[in-house]
Design a protein around this motif. Structure first.
Motif, PDB file in Angstrom:
ATOM      1  N   MET A  38      -9.949  -4.773   0.296  1.00 45.05           N
ATOM      2  CA  MET A  38      -9.643  -5.117  -1.101  1.00 45.05           C
ATOM      3  C   MET A  38     -10.495  -4.305  -2.053  1.00 45.05           C
ATOM      4  SD  MET A  38      -9.620  -9.218  -0.812  1.00 45.05           S
ATOM      5  CE  MET A  38      -8.658 -10.040   0.428  1.00 45.05           C
ATOM      6  N   MET A  39     -11.788  -4.201  -1.743  1.00 45.38           N
ATOM      7  CA  MET A  39     -12.688  -3.476  -2.649  1.00 45.38           C
ATOM      8  C   MET A  39     -12.297  -2.011  -2.731  1.00 45.38           C
ATOM      9  SD  MET A  39     -16.458  -5.015  -2.157  1.00 45.38           S
ATOM     10  CE  MET A  39     -16.836  -6.716  -2.475  1.00 45.38           C
ATOM     11  N   LEU A  40     -11.929  -1.462  -1.570  1.00 40.30           N
ATOM     12  CA  LEU A  40     -11.509  -0.066  -1.554  1.00 40.30           C
ATOM     13  C   LEU A  40     -10.252   0.098  -2.413  1.00 40.30           C
ATOM     14  CD1 LEU A  40     -12.541   2.455  -0.155  1.00 40.30           C
ATOM     15  CD2 LEU A  40     -10.860   2.086   1.648  1.00 40.30           C
ATOM     16  N   ALA A  41      -9.327  -0.848  -2.278  1.00 37.03           N
ATOM     17  CA  ALA A  41      -8.068  -0.722  -3.011  1.00 37.03           C
ATOM     18  C   ALA A  41      -8.282  -0.810  -4.512  1.00 37.03           C
ATOM     19  CB  ALA A  41      -7.093  -1.808  -2.549  1.00 37.03           C
ATOM     20  N   VAL A  42      -9.194  -1.689  -4.948  1.00 35.03           N
ATOM     21  CA  VAL A  42      -9.350  -1.839  -6.397  1.00 35.03           C
ATOM     22  C   VAL A  42     -10.080  -0.654  -7.012  1.00 35.03           C
ATOM     23  CG1 VAL A  42      -9.343  -4.346  -6.299  1.00 35.03           C
ATOM     24  CG2 VAL A  42     -11.514  -3.143  -6.297  1.00 35.03           C
ATOM     25  N   SER A  43     -10.787   0.137  -6.184  1.00 35.11           N
ATOM     26  CA  SER A  43     -11.432   1.311  -6.766  1.00 35.11           C
ATOM     27  C   SER A  43     -10.643   2.585  -6.493  1.00 35.11           C
ATOM     28  CB  SER A  43     -12.869   1.433  -6.259  1.00 35.11           C
ATOM     29  OG  SER A  43     -12.898   1.296  -4.867  1.00 35.11           O
ATOM     30  N   ALA A  44      -9.460   2.455  -5.884  1.00 31.11           N
ATOM     31  CA  ALA A  44      -8.696   3.655  -5.543  1.00 31.11           C
ATOM     32  C   ALA A  44      -8.151   4.327  -6.790  1.00 31.11           C
ATOM     33  CB  ALA A  44      -7.557   3.275  -4.612  1.00 31.11           C
ATOM     34  N   LEU A  45      -8.242   5.658  -6.793  1.00 34.10           N
ATOM     35  CA  LEU A  45      -7.671   6.457  -7.875  1.00 34.10           C
ATOM     36  C   LEU A  45      -6.535   7.309  -7.343  1.00 34.10           C
ATOM     37  CD1 LEU A  45     -10.580   7.820 -10.061  1.00 34.10           C
ATOM     38  CD2 LEU A  45      -8.841   6.135 -10.622  1.00 34.10           C
ATOM     39  N   LEU A 104      -2.991   7.286  -4.576  1.00 36.44           N
ATOM     40  CA  LEU A 104      -2.068   6.403  -3.855  1.00 36.44           C
ATOM     41  C   LEU A 104      -2.449   6.265  -2.387  1.00 36.44           C
ATOM     42  CD1 LEU A 104       1.316   7.501  -5.455  1.00 36.44           C
ATOM     43  CD2 LEU A 104       0.125   5.335  -5.736  1.00 36.44           C
ATOM     44  N   LEU A 105      -3.089   7.311  -1.822  1.00 32.54           N
ATOM     45  CA  LEU A 105      -3.421   7.258  -0.394  1.00 32.54           C
ATOM     46  C   LEU A 105      -4.625   6.356  -0.127  1.00 32.54           C
ATOM     47  CD1 LEU A 105      -2.654  10.909   0.612  1.00 32.54           C
ATOM     48  CD2 LEU A 105      -1.310   8.848   1.020  1.00 32.54           C
ATOM     49  N   SER A 106      -5.682   6.489  -0.941  1.00 33.80           N
ATOM     50  CA  SER A 106      -6.818   5.598  -0.724  1.00 33.80           C
ATOM     51  C   SER A 106      -6.420   4.155  -1.042  1.00 33.80           C
ATOM     52  CB  SER A 106      -8.021   6.027  -1.563  1.00 33.80           C
ATOM     53  OG  SER A 106      -7.661   6.240  -2.897  1.00 33.80           O
ATOM     54  N   LEU A 107      -5.518   4.011  -1.995  1.00 29.03           N
ATOM     55  CA  LEU A 107      -4.977   2.681  -2.313  1.00 29.03           C
ATOM     56  C   LEU A 107      -4.294   2.090  -1.084  1.00 29.03           C
ATOM     57  CD1 LEU A 107      -2.836   2.012  -5.449  1.00 29.03           C
ATOM     58  CD2 LEU A 107      -1.987   1.345  -3.251  1.00 29.03           C
ATOM     59  N   TYR A 108      -3.467   2.930  -0.445  1.00 29.61           N
ATOM     60  CA  TYR A 108      -2.731   2.458   0.729  1.00 29.61           C
ATOM     61  C   TYR A 108      -3.682   2.083   1.851  1.00 29.61           C
ATOM     62  CZ  TYR A 108       0.547   2.366   4.581  1.00 29.61           C
ATOM     63  OH  TYR A 108       1.276   1.965   5.662  1.00 29.61           O
ATOM     64  N   LEU A 109      -4.695   2.940   2.056  1.00 28.98           N
ATOM     65  CA  LEU A 109      -5.701   2.655   3.091  1.00 28.98           C
ATOM     66  C   LEU A 109      -6.330   1.278   2.887  1.00 28.98           C
ATOM     67  CD1 LEU A 109      -7.843   5.855   3.674  1.00 28.98           C
ATOM     68  CD2 LEU A 109      -6.506   4.558   5.332  1.00 28.98           C
ATOM     69  N   GLY A 110      -6.777   1.053   1.670  1.00 29.86           N
ATOM     70  CA  GLY A 110      -7.445  -0.205   1.367  1.00 29.86           C
ATOM     71  C   GLY A 110      -6.521  -1.392   1.593  1.00 29.86           C
ATOM     72  N   VAL A 155      -4.764  -3.637  -8.261  1.00 30.33           N
ATOM     73  CA  VAL A 155      -4.114  -2.377  -7.902  1.00 30.33           C
ATOM     74  C   VAL A 155      -2.903  -2.141  -8.785  1.00 30.33           C
ATOM     75  CG1 VAL A 155      -2.803  -1.263  -6.084  1.00 30.33           C
ATOM     76  CG2 VAL A 155      -4.958  -2.386  -5.551  1.00 30.33           C
ATOM     77  N   LEU A 156      -2.094  -3.184  -8.933  1.00 28.34           N
ATOM     78  CA  LEU A 156      -0.903  -3.050  -9.767  1.00 28.34           C
ATOM     79  C   LEU A 156      -1.278  -2.670 -11.194  1.00 28.34           C
ATOM     80  CD1 LEU A 156       2.118  -3.345  -9.394  1.00 28.34           C
ATOM     81  CD2 LEU A 156       1.940  -5.719 -10.050  1.00 28.34           C
TER      82      LEU A 156
END
Lengths: 473, 490
Positions: free
Chosen positions: A118-125, A127-133, A256-257
């Motif tokens: 979750m933490m990774l996803a909320v700091s993603a800039l 789409l790929l790091s977002l997906y990973l998280g 994320v959204l």
């Protein structure tokens, strides 16, 4: 764009703390027999992670790992929130983990890993790091849902969550690839500049990509029509896991959204706002109305959480910083009141599952019943609770965006959900009990309840207290 | 002494009392703590009457503390001549409610008295709030304790009545929430005085009409106006006596107070557009409410229905927009608060002994319970507008205002008074006169000292305000004049 320098790890200190504790717990699997020991480790890790998110590398927003990860006010806000959800969930888990034959260390280790995602996803800039998280979060949560292996209902819930979750991940990946195909980029800044430069605004492929992305993310927050998994998963999972799904993973999905809507597609705000408005309206309506018929408390809360996802989305319709800040406020208070409600359900033990069993609880457990009333009033949106403040800001945001009809629908449905929540109060206070009083809840659960109640009350008394922190991306 | 935050203390004293009741109210101490708290609140609030400057239309005893700077909303309290009578009435009825519950509430007394005290804080806060957000907060907070009081300590149909009350009230107030947010967005403030200055100019007539409708939804349910009155008979009838007294005495006044505080000053154009529908609906409520009251066979339900008719006079007076009519309406609100509270107390006292509410089960009470019947006669006459008792002046002023507005409105109001006299006198005849009902033989029906003490203040007020209505009217003159001068169309 070479390998990330070591200094970039500084951006991920909270995540590293959680992963570290998760590894410690895994290594000590054989030795950790006490559920409370693993819970204590998780709580400490969560507190450290929150502290690192607040105090670590102060100053303006930074990016790292080739622009894939950001540490800005938005990410900090949600990291603290996720850490809080993690800590409270760990506290709430103390009782049920000891009663059911569940490996304690693995359970808490999975909680930590899901929070890391979750933490990774909320700091993603990107789409790929977002997906990973998000995938790390979903897969860990999936095991958590099914961790009580001997129960058929649990297995069914885990399987449903996994299958529908894979489907949603597929949607998300499809959306990412279409967006990449049209704009030639996966990082939010390039997508935004590409859209505004070349004006793909109405291109069918990009619209399809946005629709698929929104669908995949809507699954994570259980917004209608991507909500079907939630009631089954909540009912089949143990109550603390359901609480974690309803609070932490919903907050992460909203974060994320929000970032995708504002940063990646913010250059043409109307692109996403129609989709978000539709999701919000459907979720509020369906969540409130379907909750009316529920007799299982966790299912009832599942439908209520669907409705609340809709309320939180109201802030994102406008596509403005102010609206995003409203959604952040909503997510923040929602996490605490939801964890509080689930906490009361957990504290009531075997009497907390079915609505009928709530009869007469006010006489048998006055303190827990009163706290549950507080959380239910907050979910209803009665003033002087945090829920009112949350509802106030998102409805104001919807009105600012000119969606008067949506605002009226939202408040009308809040009357419907008032009936849903007050029915629980009717059972507790206005019916006689025919069963023995539930056994006492452990101190850890009571501590979590107290913390959630404190936030709910302070948030309601001082509505401005959060405004300074809720900075949009 | 000017710095003493008298309104804040009066408002939150009951809340502190509620906390004490919950913490230390076991073993029969709850009612004593509640009595002490409500008496202390009355003692704090009563001096307001003496120190109030009757010539000023501005808010007095004003307190203001920064609360939510992000929304430009302060914690503000103050009273003017319109709200002062209700603050005092609430404080008085709080004491009487404890008296009425003294022996009637045996189950879970701690929670009951805590709810009662919480409700008192919410009602006091509503009348002293100087901005719309605080008004809304207290408005919503009254719902929760009343919901519990009806649902937990009510009669047989209590759960249904409690949920109906809750859903009706919330349906109205959520629309008020939307209206409030819209006002906040347009004007950037929620302070009543600033809103009254800024909103009429900033809002188009159409916007004002929509906002008026949004606030009307909340206020009309609370008053209650025809046709959203159907929650009232259930809630009043099923509630315990103290709940009925609070509902009839104070809660119904909150809706009419909302018209005076929000709708008329802030949305004058909207009020103008809705003027005729409001007058018609009020007249319908008076006559229809009276006819429905006439056929009731349940003692408590009859009193409950009479409220619809009497509150019709209030809305009629307000929307005549005639100075005398508005003053009469406010006076009528106070009077109805006194008289209907007293009637519910009387019903509750006799119900505690007989456990029946059917009028047919009573009869000939004059012989076994002379004091009770004397007081019943007094309050029935007061409610029917007997000259020399309190309701006469208010109704007289309202009817005068109605005649000045439209001839037929006055005629309807007169018809309502005639019907009111009929159902009240008939009620008294059925209950008090004739042969004593055989089922009542052997019961100790006469009132005790505690019950007489509970009723005495209201009886005194009914007589005093009947002979000396200036006691309230003097407070109203300046603020009502200002209210009607503030751009309201004639």
């Amino acid at each position: 764009m070479t390998g990330a320098p070591l200094a970039d790890l500084e951006l991920l200190v909270p995540e590293l703390i959680l992963v570290g504790m998760s590894l410690v717990l895994l290594l000590g699997t054989g030795r950790i027999r006490e559920g409370s020991l693993a819970a204590a480790g998780t709580v400490i890790a969560a507190i450290l992670a929150a502290a690192a998110a607040i105090l670590g590398s102060p100053g303006p927003a930074r990016t790292g790992f080739g622009g894939m990860v950001a540490l800005d006010g938005y990410a900090r806000f949600f990291k603290v929130l996720i850490a809080a959800a993690l800590a409270l969930t760990a506290l709430l888990s103390v009782r049920s983990r000891d009663e059911e034959r569940v490996p304690r260390a693995e359970y808490h280790s999975l909680l930590l890993l899901a929070s890391t995602g979750m933490m990774l996803a909320v700091s993603a800039l990107d789409l790929l790091s977002l997906y990973l998280g998000l995938e790390l979060m979903t897969l860990s949560s999936c095991i958590l849902v099914g961790i009580r292996v001997e129960r058929p209902a649990t297995n069914e819930a885990a399987l449903k969550y996994f299958l529908l979750g894979s489907f949603a991940s597929g949607l998300l990946l499809y959306g990412i690839s279409l967006t990449y195909g049209v704009t030639g980029a996966t990082d939010f800044a390039s997508i935004a500049s590409s859209i505004s430069e070349r004006g793909f605004g109405r291109g069918p492929l990009l619209l399809a990509g946005i629709g698929l992305l929104a669908g995949g993310l809507a699954f994570k927050i259980a917004a209608v029509p991507f909500h079907a998994w939630a009631p089954d998963a909540y009912q089949g999972a143990s109550a603390p896991v359901a609480a974690f799904l309803a609070s932490g993973s919903k907050a992460a999905g909203l974060a994320v959204l929000g970032r995708v809507a504002l940063v990646a597609f913010g250059s043409d705000a109307r692109l996403l706002s129609a989709v978000v408005a539709g999701l919000a309206a459907l979720s509020i309506l369906a969540g409130s109305v379907l909750a009316l018929a529920q007799t299982d408390m966790k299912r009832l809360l599942a439908y209520s959480s669907i409705a609340h996802a809709g309320y939180a989305l109201l802030g994102l319709i406008a596509g403005t910083a102010e609206g995003a800040s409203a959604t952040m406020t909503y997510a923040f208070f929602y996490v605490f009141m939801t964890l509080g409600t689930f906490g009361a359900v957990i504290a009531l033990g075997e009497r907390g599952e079915r609505l009928d069993d709530y009869a007469g609880l006010a006489a048998q457990r006055p303190g827990t019943a009163a706290l549950l009333v507080l959380f239910l009033l907050s979910l209803t949106g009665i003033p002087l609770t945090a829920g009112f403040v949350a509802k106030f800001v998102v409805i104001r945001s919807a009105l600012r965006a000119g969606h008067v009809g949506l605002a009226i629908l939202a408040v009308a449905c809040s009357v419907v959900s008032a009936f849903v929540y007050m029915r629980v109060v009717v059972f507790m206070y206005m019916k006689e009990s025919r069963q023995p009083a539930p056994s006492r809840a452990p101190a850890a659960v009571l501590a979590a309840l107290a913390a959630a109640a404190l936030v709910t009350v302070i948030g309601g008394l001082l509505p401005g207290s959060l405004a300074r922190w809720a900075t949009s991306p | 002494m000017t710095d003493f935050p008298i309104l804040t203390v009066a408002t939150f004293l009951p809340l502190a009392g509620a906390a004490i009741v919950l913490a230390a109210g076991g073993g029969g101490r709850a009612r004593w703590i509640a009595l002490a708290t409500t008496l202390a609140t009355l003692c704090v609030a009563a001096p307001l009457y003496g120190r109030f400057d009757r010539s000023a239309s501005e808010l007095q005893f004003v307190e203001s503390v920064e609360w939510i700077p992000a929304w430009n909303v302060a914690y503000g309290m103050g009273v003017d001549g319109i709200s002062l009578p209700f603050v005092l009435l609430t404080a008085l009825l709080g004491v009487l409610c404890v008296g009425a519950s003294w022996t009637a509430i045996r189950e879970r007394p701690r929670e009951f008295y805590a709810s009662l005290l919480f409700a008192e804080t919410a009602m006091l806060g509503l009348f002293v709030a100087t901005n719309l957000l605080l008004f809304f907060v207290f408005w919503e907070l009254t719902v929760v304790p009343l919901f519990l009081m009806i649902g937990v300590w009510g009669a047989a149909g209590r759960v249904y009545a409690a949920l109906k009350f809750l859903l009706f009230t919330l349906s109205g107030s959520v629309l008020m929430l939307v209206g409030m947010i819209a006002l906040h967005q347009t004007c950037g403030t929620l302070d009543f005085r600033e809103l009254a200055r800024a909103a009429p100019a900033k809002l188009s007539p159409a916007a004002q009409a929509w906002l008026f409708a949004a606030f009307l939804a909340a206020f009309a349910v609370k008053v209650p106006m025809f046709p959203v009155h159907t929650w009232l008979p259930d809630a009043h009838t099923e509630a315990p006596t103290a709940g009925s007294v609070i509902l009839a005495g104070i809660l119904l006044k909150m809706g009419a107070y909302g018209f005076l505080r929000v709708s008329l000053p802030v949305l004058p154009e909207g009020a103008r557009l809705f003027l005729h529908p409001m007058l018609v609906v009020s007249a319908v409520a008076i006559v229809y409410g009276a006819y429905v009251t006439l056929v009731q066979t349940d003692f408590k339900r009859l009193i409950a229905y009479s409220s619809i008719s009497h509150m019709g006079f209030v809305t009629l007076g307000i929307f005549t927009l005639d100075p005398r009519g508005v003053e009469g309406a406010i006076l009528q609100m106070v009077n109805h608060g006194i008289v209907s509270a007293a009637l519910f107390l009387l019903v509750g006292m006799v119900y505690e002994r007989t456990h029946t509410r059917e009028i047919a089960d009573y009869g000939g009470l004059a012989r076994p319970a002379p004091a009770w019947c004397t007081l019943l006669a007094l309050f029935c006459l007061a409610a029917s507008g007997m000259p020399g008792l309190n309701s006469f002046v208010g109704e007289f002023l309202v009817i005068g205002g109605a005649f000045r507005t439209r001839l037929w409105l006055g005629a309807m109001a007169i018809w309502g008074v005639a019907l009111g006299t009929a159902y009240l006198v008939w009620l008294y005849w059925r209950v008090a006169m004739g042969r004593t009902h055989p089922a009542l033989a052997g019961l100790r029906l006469e009132l005790g000292a505690r019950e007489l003490a509970t009723l005495a203040p209201l009886a005194l007020l009914a007589v005093v305000l009947g002979l000396h209505p200036e006691g309230v009217l003097a407070l109203l003159r300046a603020p009502v004049a200002q209210l009607l001068a503030n751009g309201l169309p004639p």
